[in-house]
Design an enzyme around this catalytic site. Structure first.
Site, mmCIF file in Angstrom:
data_model
loop_
_atom_site.group_PDB
_atom_site.id
_atom_site.type_symbol
_atom_site.label_atom_id
_atom_site.label_comp_id
_atom_site.label_asym_id
_atom_site.label_seq_id
_atom_site.Cartn_x
_atom_site.Cartn_y
_atom_site.Cartn_z
ATOM 1 N N ILE A 248 0.830 -1.208 0.000
ATOM 2 C CA ILE A 248 0.000 0.000 0.000
ATOM 3 C C ILE A 248 0.864 1.257 0.000
ATOM 4 O O ILE A 248 0.544 2.238 -0.679
ATOM 5 C CB ILE A 248 -0.944 -0.019 1.218
ATOM 6 C CG1 ILE A 248 -1.978 -1.144 1.071
ATOM 7 C CG2 ILE A 248 -1.655 1.320 1.383
ATOM 8 C CD1 ILE A 248 -2.867 -1.337 2.284
ATOM 9 N N ASP B 186 14.044 4.129 10.939
ATOM 10 C CA ASP B 186 13.132 3.441 11.850
ATOM 11 C C ASP B 186 12.267 4.513 12.502
ATOM 12 O O ASP B 186 12.770 5.350 13.265
ATOM 13 C CB ASP B 186 13.935 2.672 12.907
ATOM 14 C CG ASP B 186 13.047 1.935 13.897
ATOM 15 O OD1 ASP B 186 11.819 2.154 13.875
ATOM 16 O OD2 ASP B 186 13.584 1.144 14.696
ATOM 17 N N TYR C 57 -3.502 -4.460 17.655
ATOM 18 C CA TYR C 57 -3.633 -3.760 16.370
ATOM 19 C C TYR C 57 -4.879 -2.872 16.358
ATOM 20 O O TYR C 57 -4.834 -1.703 15.929
ATOM 21 C CB TYR C 57 -3.708 -4.799 15.248
ATOM 22 C CG TYR C 57 -3.718 -4.237 13.856
ATOM 23 C CD1 TYR C 57 -2.554 -3.720 13.286
ATOM 24 C CD2 TYR C 57 -4.888 -4.231 13.094
ATOM 25 C CE1 TYR C 57 -2.554 -3.220 11.994
ATOM 26 C CE2 TYR C 57 -4.900 -3.731 11.808
ATOM 27 C CZ TYR C 57 -3.734 -3.225 11.256
ATOM 28 O OH TYR C 57 -3.748 -2.728 9.979
#
Length: 449
Positions: free
Chosen positions: A218, A260, A355
């Site tokens: 994506i 990161d 999540y």
């Protein structure tokens, strides 16, 4: 491809599937394409904003067919491309009949990948008017589920002081193929004093946009779509993805930044990268994210903390740095912030408590940021993907994957480009009146949300 999947997609398997009621999913109209058939405009109660916005978009309209003869169902005689209903002056339960009367013939006649769009007021006075406002949401969601062959329904709540200029980017998005996997939803357009001018094909021309997690899937699709619309892309991803990241950045003519995002200095590093090129950031897309799925009873502190840190806390830290007016290369006034939420966060999903928490948190974050950033004309929104066809979802066992694909009104998984197009709409300078919103790109999942 496993044995079961090969058998399912074989000619014999497809024939057996069809007999079992599993039809081939429709091919969706995508990209900057308009409906092919007539664009019908129905005005209920004297509103003018829909007509004015369609005029700015350069779209000719036709009058609606009205189902007002009890013994003779009304019809168009041929397919229509879209119906836009201006219901901004609709305030009574009795007047909902006027909406039914224009919807019924249109739903029958809508072409594949056609559009039903209802415009309504976000705020109303009085009990009945407020009830009608919610009734429109129920109608929109149900029409979305009843439409066939890739046609979709959208409800847009428009503030009373918003103008046709404020509505142009939204109406253009929902009518074009860019909204292919956005169905049965409602969101709000507020007043932003946008100039009354047509929609642009390259609205992001020359604007610097940072995309995290851009090396693949994506994220790569977001970078490509925004570059198509003129953006200068800063593609960000972790060092192990450096080769893929460089390939994406080169493809879109942008720059790559190996980083990161959980590092304490991530925001400062991004700002320095942009400032070194004499630029400031117009928009940032917080796409980077991870999953560490387990049932809650098996979720330890490490799995919990890593997901919350990457998916939510990191972008909060980066936003604080990039929004500081004293940060060279930070987000400029008039900028855009887009987070990636998830239907798992909005509806919950077994085995994804961490999540879901992080993605629901993204939705809460943009709602909290939007009013605080309004004085700087910076918008904060989120996109919530449902089942999207990526390398990650391709690893889901076939039967489970097929259930996910077909558990929405469009009977298929979305494409990464569908998510990217929705993000492009939110980044559009003409979308100034859209802030604090979450747009689901899920084909109208049938469960939850």
């Amino acid at each position: 491809m496993g044995v079961i999947e090969k058998a399912f997609y074989s000619p014999a398997g497809k024939a057996l599937s069809a007999k079992a009621g599993l039809k081939e999913p429709p091919r969706l109209r995508r990209g900057r394409t308009w409906p092919q058939g007539a664009l019908v405009l129905a005005t209920l109660g004297g509103g003018t904003i829909a007509a004015d916005a369609l005029s700015l978009l350069g779209r000719a309209t036709e009058a609606p067919v009205v189902d007002d003869q009890p013994d003779t169902p009304a019809g168009y005689g041929s397919r229509i491309g879209a119906l836009v209903v201006d219901a901004t002056e609709l305030t009574t339960v009795a007047a909902l009949e006027d909406l039914r009367a224009v919807l019924r013939p249109a739903v029958r006649a809508i072409e594949p990948s056609g559009r039903i769009v209802i415009l309504a007021r976000a705020e109303q006075d009085g009990w009945e008017a407020k009830a009608v406002t919610r009734a429109l949401d129920g109608i929109n969601r149900t029409v979305g589920k009843e439409l066939r062959k890739g046609a979709t329904a959208t409800l847009v709540y428009v503030d009373a002081d918003a103008t046709a200029g404020d509505l142009v980017s939204t109406l253009g998005f929902v009518l074009q193929g860019r909204s292919a996997f956005v169905d049965g939803q409602a969101w709000r357009v507020s007043a932003a004093a946008q100039r009354p001018q047509a929609m642009e094909d390259r609205p992001l021309d020359g604007r610097v946009i940072v995309v995290t997690g851009a090396a693949r899937g994506i994220g790569a699709a977001i970078a490509r779509t925004l570059a198509r619309d003129g953006a200068i892309i800063v593609a960000v991803d972790i060092p192990p993805a450096g080769e893929s990241l460089a390939a994406v950045a080169n493809e879109v003519g942008g720059t790559a930044l190996q980083l990161d995002i959980t590092a304490a200095d991530a925001g400062a590093t991004i700002a320095a990268h942009v400032a070194a090129r004499g630029e400031s950031i117009y928009g940032i897309v917080h796409n980077a994210g991870i999953t560490r799925d387990k049932m809650l009873v098996n979720t330890d502190a490490s799995r919990w903390g890593s997901v919350l840190d990457v998916n939510l806390a990191a972008q909060i830290r980066m936003n604080e740095v990039l929004l500081d007016p004293g940060t060279p290369g930070g987000i400029a006034d008039g900028g855009r912030i887009v987070g990636i939420a998830s239907t798992s966060g909005l509806a919950g999903n077994k085995g994804q408590t961490n999540y879901a928490a992080s993605k629901a948190g993204v939705a809460g974050l943009v709602a909290a940021m939007a009013p605080d950033l309004a004085s700087r004309s910076i918008t904060a929104n989120a996109v919530a993907p449902g089942f999207i066809e990526t390398d990650m979802t391709a690893r889901i066992p076939f039967v489970q994957r097929e259930v996910f694909r077909r558990s929405n009104s469009l009977s298929q998984g979305g494409q990464p480009e569908d998510v990217a197009e929705a993000i492009g709409y939110l980044l559009d300078p003409r979308s100034q009146g859209v802030t604090g919103q979450v747009v689901r790109v899920c084909g109208q999942n049938l469960v939850g949300a």
